[in-house]
Design a protein around this motif. Structure first.
Motif, PDB file in Angstrom:
ATOM      1  N   PHE A 245       0.871  -1.184   0.000  1.00  0.00           N
ATOM      2  CA  PHE A 245       0.000   0.000   0.000  1.00  0.00           C
ATOM      3  C   PHE A 245       0.905   1.230   0.000  1.00  0.00           C
ATOM      4  CE2 PHE A 245      -0.147  -2.487   3.935  1.00  0.00           C
ATOM      5  CZ  PHE A 245       0.541  -1.687   4.844  1.00  0.00           C
ATOM      6  N   ARG A 246       1.801   1.273  -1.006  1.00  0.00           N
ATOM      7  CA  ARG A 246       2.808   2.337  -1.112  1.00  0.00           C
ATOM      8  C   ARG A 246       2.203   3.736  -1.166  1.00  0.00           C
ATOM      9  NH1 ARG A 246       4.664  -1.133  -5.274  1.00  0.00           N
ATOM     10  NH2 ARG A 246       6.663  -2.170  -4.880  1.00  0.00           N
ATOM     11  N   GLU A 247       1.060   3.839  -1.878  1.00  0.00           N
ATOM     12  CA  GLU A 247       0.529   5.171  -2.156  1.00  0.00           C
ATOM     13  C   GLU A 247       0.149   5.942  -0.898  1.00  0.00           C
ATOM     14  OE1 GLU A 247      -2.829   2.198  -3.151  1.00  0.00           O
ATOM     15  OE2 GLU A 247      -0.655   2.266  -2.949  1.00  0.00           O
ATOM     16  N   ILE A 248      -0.110   5.246   0.207  1.00  0.00           N
ATOM     17  CA  ILE A 248      -0.569   5.958   1.403  1.00  0.00           C
ATOM     18  C   ILE A 248       0.542   6.789   2.039  1.00  0.00           C
ATOM     19  CG2 ILE A 248      -2.193   4.077   1.831  1.00  0.00           C
ATOM     20  CD1 ILE A 248      -0.538   3.521   4.403  1.00  0.00           C
ATOM     21  N   THR A 249       1.788   6.525   1.665  1.00  0.00           N
ATOM     22  CA  THR A 249       2.895   7.296   2.235  1.00  0.00           C
ATOM     23  C   THR A 249       3.100   8.626   1.515  1.00  0.00           C
ATOM     24  OG1 THR A 249       4.509   6.155   0.821  1.00  0.00           O
ATOM     25  CG2 THR A 249       4.076   5.194   2.987  1.00  0.00           C
ATOM     26  N   SER A 250       2.340   8.842   0.436  1.00  0.00           N
ATOM     27  CA  SER A 250       2.456  10.106  -0.297  1.00  0.00           C
ATOM     28  C   SER A 250       1.944  11.258   0.560  1.00  0.00           C
ATOM     29  CB  SER A 250       1.643  10.042  -1.599  1.00  0.00           C
ATOM     30  OG  SER A 250       2.089   8.986  -2.412  1.00  0.00           O
ATOM     31  N   ARG A 251       2.602  12.366   0.465  1.00  0.00           N
ATOM     32  CA  ARG A 251       2.202  13.539   1.252  1.00  0.00           C
ATOM     33  C   ARG A 251       0.801  13.988   0.842  1.00  0.00           C
ATOM     34  NH1 ARG A 251       6.089  18.539   2.800  1.00  0.00           N
ATOM     35  NH2 ARG A 251       4.601  19.677   4.101  1.00  0.00           N
ATOM     36  N   GLY A 252      -0.052  14.242   1.842  1.00  0.00           N
ATOM     37  CA  GLY A 252      -1.397  14.720   1.576  1.00  0.00           C
ATOM     38  C   GLY A 252      -2.418  13.619   1.336  1.00  0.00           C
ATOM     39  N   TYR A 253      -1.978  12.355   1.391  1.00  0.00           N
ATOM     40  CA  TYR A 253      -2.918  11.253   1.176  1.00  0.00           C
ATOM     41  C   TYR A 253      -3.874  11.196   2.364  1.00  0.00           C
ATOM     42  CZ  TYR A 253      -4.358   6.903  -1.072  1.00  0.00           C
ATOM     43  OH  TYR A 253      -5.055   5.943  -1.746  1.00  0.00           O
ATOM     44  N   ARG A 254      -5.176  11.218   2.092  1.00  0.00           N
ATOM     45  CA  ARG A 254      -6.163  11.345   3.152  1.00  0.00           C
ATOM     46  C   ARG A 254      -6.194  10.098   4.029  1.00  0.00           C
ATOM     47  NH1 ARG A 254      -9.586  15.635   2.698  1.00  0.00           N
ATOM     48  NH2 ARG A 254     -11.144  14.611   4.006  1.00  0.00           N
ATOM     49  N   ARG A 255      -6.383  10.337   5.312  1.00  0.00           N
ATOM     50  CA  ARG A 255      -6.339   9.261   6.309  1.00  0.00           C
ATOM     51  C   ARG A 255      -7.377   8.172   6.041  1.00  0.00           C
ATOM     52  NH1 ARG A 255      -6.809  10.233  12.835  1.00  0.00           N
ATOM     53  NH2 ARG A 255      -7.384   8.114  13.409  1.00  0.00           N
ATOM     54  N   LYS A 256      -8.609   8.577   5.730  1.00  0.00           N
ATOM     55  CA  LYS A 256      -9.660   7.589   5.507  1.00  0.00           C
ATOM     56  C   LYS A 256      -9.340   6.700   4.313  1.00  0.00           C
ATOM     57  CE  LYS A 256     -14.664   7.134   5.002  1.00  0.00           C
ATOM     58  NZ  LYS A 256     -15.966   7.849   4.939  1.00  0.00           N
ATOM     59  N   ARG A 257      -8.879   7.308   3.219  1.00  0.00           N
ATOM     60  CA  ARG A 257      -8.511   6.522   2.028  1.00  0.00           C
ATOM     61  C   ARG A 257      -7.338   5.599   2.335  1.00  0.00           C
ATOM     62  NH1 ARG A 257      -7.352   9.920  -3.107  1.00  0.00           N
ATOM     63  NH2 ARG A 257      -7.141   7.818  -3.931  1.00  0.00           N
ATOM     64  N   ALA A 258      -6.410   6.091   3.148  1.00  0.00           N
ATOM     65  CA  ALA A 258      -5.240   5.271   3.496  1.00  0.00           C
ATOM     66  C   ALA A 258      -5.661   4.011   4.234  1.00  0.00           C
ATOM     67  CB  ALA A 258      -4.272   6.083   4.354  1.00  0.00           C
ATOM     68  N   TRP A 259      -6.548   4.152   5.209  1.00  0.00           N
ATOM     69  CA  TRP A 259      -6.963   2.978   5.978  1.00  0.00           C
ATOM     70  C   TRP A 259      -7.836   2.041   5.154  1.00  0.00           C
ATOM     71  CZ3 TRP A 259      -4.790   0.773   9.829  1.00  0.00           C
ATOM     72  CH2 TRP A 259      -3.951   1.514  10.651  1.00  0.00           C
ATOM     73  N   THR A 260      -8.549   2.583   4.182  1.00  0.00           N
ATOM     74  CA  THR A 260      -9.295   1.713   3.265  1.00  0.00           C
ATOM     75  C   THR A 260      -8.327   0.810   2.503  1.00  0.00           C
ATOM     76  OG1 THR A 260     -11.083   3.329   3.013  1.00  0.00           O
ATOM     77  CG2 THR A 260     -10.866   1.660   1.290  1.00  0.00           C
ATOM     78  N   LYS A 261      -7.213   1.390   2.044  1.00  0.00           N
ATOM     79  CA  LYS A 261      -6.187   0.607   1.341  1.00  0.00           C
ATOM     80  C   LYS A 261      -5.568  -0.447   2.262  1.00  0.00           C
ATOM     81  CE  LYS A 261      -5.905   2.733  -2.742  1.00  0.00           C
ATOM     82  NZ  LYS A 261      -6.031   2.034  -4.036  1.00  0.00           N
ATOM     83  N   ILE A 262      -5.291  -0.048   3.499  1.00  0.00           N
ATOM     84  CA  ILE A 262      -4.678  -0.982   4.448  1.00  0.00           C
ATOM     85  C   ILE A 262      -5.627  -2.127   4.770  1.00  0.00           C
ATOM     86  CG2 ILE A 262      -3.801  -1.230   6.806  1.00  0.00           C
ATOM     87  CD1 ILE A 262      -2.855   1.722   6.546  1.00  0.00           C
ATOM     88  N   TYR A 263      -6.906  -1.808   5.020  1.00  0.00           N
ATOM     89  CA  TYR A 263      -7.884  -2.855   5.321  1.00  0.00           C
ATOM     90  C   TYR A 263      -7.990  -3.851   4.173  1.00  0.00           C
ATOM     91  CZ  TYR A 263      -9.472   0.085   9.210  1.00  0.00           C
ATOM     92  OH  TYR A 263      -9.534   0.829  10.359  1.00  0.00           O
ATOM     93  N   GLN A 264      -7.960  -3.328   2.936  1.00  0.00           N
ATOM     94  CA  GLN A 264      -8.044  -4.218   1.780  1.00  0.00           C
ATOM     95  C   GLN A 264      -6.822  -5.120   1.704  1.00  0.00           C
ATOM     96  OE1 GLN A 264     -10.766  -4.552  -0.399  1.00  0.00           O
ATOM     97  NE2 GLN A 264      -9.561  -6.392  -0.810  1.00  0.00           N
ATOM     98  N   ALA A 265      -5.642  -4.563   1.973  1.00  0.00           N
ATOM     99  CA  ALA A 265      -4.413  -5.363   1.958  1.00  0.00           C
ATOM    100  C   ALA A 265      -4.459  -6.452   3.028  1.00  0.00           C
ATOM    101  CB  ALA A 265      -3.198  -4.460   2.175  1.00  0.00           C
ATOM    102  N   ILE A 266      -4.999  -6.113   4.202  1.00  0.00           N
ATOM    103  CA  ILE A 266      -5.108  -7.098   5.286  1.00  0.00           C
ATOM    104  C   ILE A 266      -6.037  -8.235   4.884  1.00  0.00           C
ATOM    105  CG2 ILE A 266      -6.007  -7.474   7.617  1.00  0.00           C
ATOM    106  CD1 ILE A 266      -4.972  -4.641   8.300  1.00  0.00           C
ATOM    107  N   HIS A 267      -7.188  -7.894   4.303  1.00  0.00           N
ATOM    108  CA  HIS A 267      -8.123  -8.932   3.866  1.00  0.00           C
ATOM    109  C   HIS A 267      -7.512  -9.788   2.751  1.00  0.00           C
ATOM    110  CE1 HIS A 267     -11.694  -8.296   6.257  1.00  0.00           C
ATOM    111  NE2 HIS A 267     -11.591  -6.999   6.086  1.00  0.00           N
ATOM    112  N   ASP A 268      -6.829  -9.151   1.806  1.00  0.00           N
ATOM    113  CA  ASP A 268      -6.187  -9.914   0.729  1.00  0.00           C
ATOM    114  C   ASP A 268      -5.145 -10.872   1.303  1.00  0.00           C
ATOM    115  OD1 ASP A 268      -7.719  -8.574  -1.116  1.00  0.00           O
ATOM    116  OD2 ASP A 268      -6.132  -7.169  -1.701  1.00  0.00           O
ATOM    117  N   MET A 269      -4.383 -10.392   2.271  1.00  0.00           N
ATOM    118  CA  MET A 269      -3.348 -11.223   2.880  1.00  0.00           C
ATOM    119  C   MET A 269      -3.950 -12.411   3.631  1.00  0.00           C
ATOM    120  SD  MET A 269      -0.688 -10.229   5.892  1.00  0.00           S
ATOM    121  CE  MET A 269      -2.056 -10.269   7.064  1.00  0.00           C
TER     122      MET A 269
END
Length: 379
Positions: A245-269
């Motif tokens: 979930f590389r994109e969440i480390t980009s400056r200005g990436y919104r917190r809610k969108r970041a956790w959506t990406k993380i949750y998806q990665a966790i479920h995929d894993m």
């Protein structure tokens, strides 16, 4: 050790305007004023930090009822402040260094006898009612239209049905996320956060009842990826994979969108682990930081400028999320001491032997550390 009987928070967005918005606004501000008063009292008299929760609630009711004339709302804020004070004491932080962030919220504890919650209650999956106050502190009841995420509709439907029968209670809070004026009127963008009992969450959301095999998956958690290494019961490496979930480390990436990406990665894993014969997921045993990690508290000496501290809090939250989602896939969780899994001779040896990157090698060592525990548990 992470405790998995803690409720799971379901976040439901909603918007209010006009008179409803003003009522929600005043109720949140009264709650915040109470929080500041209680925290300042604790700074002036540290004896309050040592009070039990019951005694602290009694103190808060006397101290704050003139500001917020509702015992249950005062109790809700008092629980947050008391938990924060206890966490600060455990971490060795000075009470005088704790500061409140710019939050606006109010919350009410669970009450099974009052259809789940007396002050902030779900009436359906798409509607809730809340007790609020005007500027003169006069109570009102308002109805709120919710934008419930589809994935939670079944869970909330069962929660409401059981709450109506007085079978379950749930804490609930209303948080003001953003606000503006629209056509000279106040508009609030809010969230209703319902804390669903973990056993009910598992009952409704579980995807698989039992694992397909008896392999072990070590997980190395980082700020931009999850590395998984699957081994058999004899410690032989079976498979490795990275979920990014590389994109969440980009400056200005919104917190809610970041956790959506993380949750998806966790479920995929976890889905990947299940279909590759994993029965146990192994995680580093994180530091327990209690309520200090949540957004309404500033962390005193551990300032947000401290990158290492922010990273550890972030990683701990991911580990915690993996821990409570693992049982959804019929898998078990084991925790190990991470010492030696990142910088050691064995770590370097594993990297060279299997051609693994640093993080995947750590995941492999984490998995190996659990094998003895699993054997003992399954004898």
């Amino acid at each position: 050790m992470i405790v998995l009987n803690r409720p799971v928070t379901v976040d439901i967005p909603f918007t209010v305007t006009g008179e409803k918005a003003r009522l929600v606004w005043w109720t949140a501000w009264f709650s915040k004023f109470c929080a500041h008063r209680l925290l300042n009292d604790a700074k002036e008299n540290e004896i309050l930090v040592d009070l039990s929760q019951t005694s602290f609630l009694k103190y808060a009711r006397k101290r704050c009822y003139d500001v917020l004339p509702n015992r249950r709302y005062v109790d809700g804020i008092a629980v947050l402040i008391h938990s924060t004070l206890k966490s600060a004491r455990k971490l060795g932080l000075k009470v005088n260094e704790i500061k409140l962030r710019q939050w606006l919220l109010f919350q009410c504890e669970a009450d099974k006898k009052k259809k789940g919650n007396l002050n902030v209650r779900l009436t359906s999956t798409r509607e809730a009612e809340a007790l609020v106050f005007n500027q003169e502190r006069e109570p009102r009841k308002i109805k709120i239209n919710l934008r419930t995420p589809k994935k939670y509709e079944k869970l909330l439907k069962i929660l409401v049905e059981r709450a109506i029968k007085s079978e379950v209670g749930y804490p609930a809070r209303i948080v003001i996320k953003e606000y503006n004026t629209h056509l000279n009127d106040l508009r609030l963008y809010c969230s209703l956060q319902v804390m669903v009992p973990y056993d009910l969450y598992l009952e409704v959301m579980r995807k698989y009842d039992a694992p397909l095999g008896n392999h072990v998956a070590g997980i190395d958690v980082n700020v931009d990826r999850l590395n998984i290494a699957i081994v058999d019961r004899y410690g032989r490496l079976r498979d490795v994979k990275t979920f990014w979930f590389r994109e969440i480390t980009s400056r200005g990436y919104r917190r809610k969108r970041a956790w959506t990406k993380i949750y998806q990665a966790i479920h995929d894993m976890l889905n990947y682990a299940y279909h590759h014969g994993v029965s146990h997921v192994v995680l580093e045993n994180p530091e327990i930081v209690g309520y200090l990690k949540y957004y309404w508290i500033k962390n005193g000496n551990r300032k947000t400028k401290n990158y290492n501290y922010r990273t550890s809090i972030f990683r701990n939250r991911i580990i915690e999320t993996i821990a409570y989602k693992t049982p959804l896939y019929g898998l078990k969780t084991i925790y190990v001491n991470p010492k030696g899994t990142t910088r050691s001779k064995e770590h370097e040896k594993i990297m060279k032997k299997y051609g693994l990157d640093r993080h995947t090698a750590s995941a492999y060592l984490i998995a190996l550390k659990s094998l003895k525990k699993i054997h003992y548990a399954t004898k």
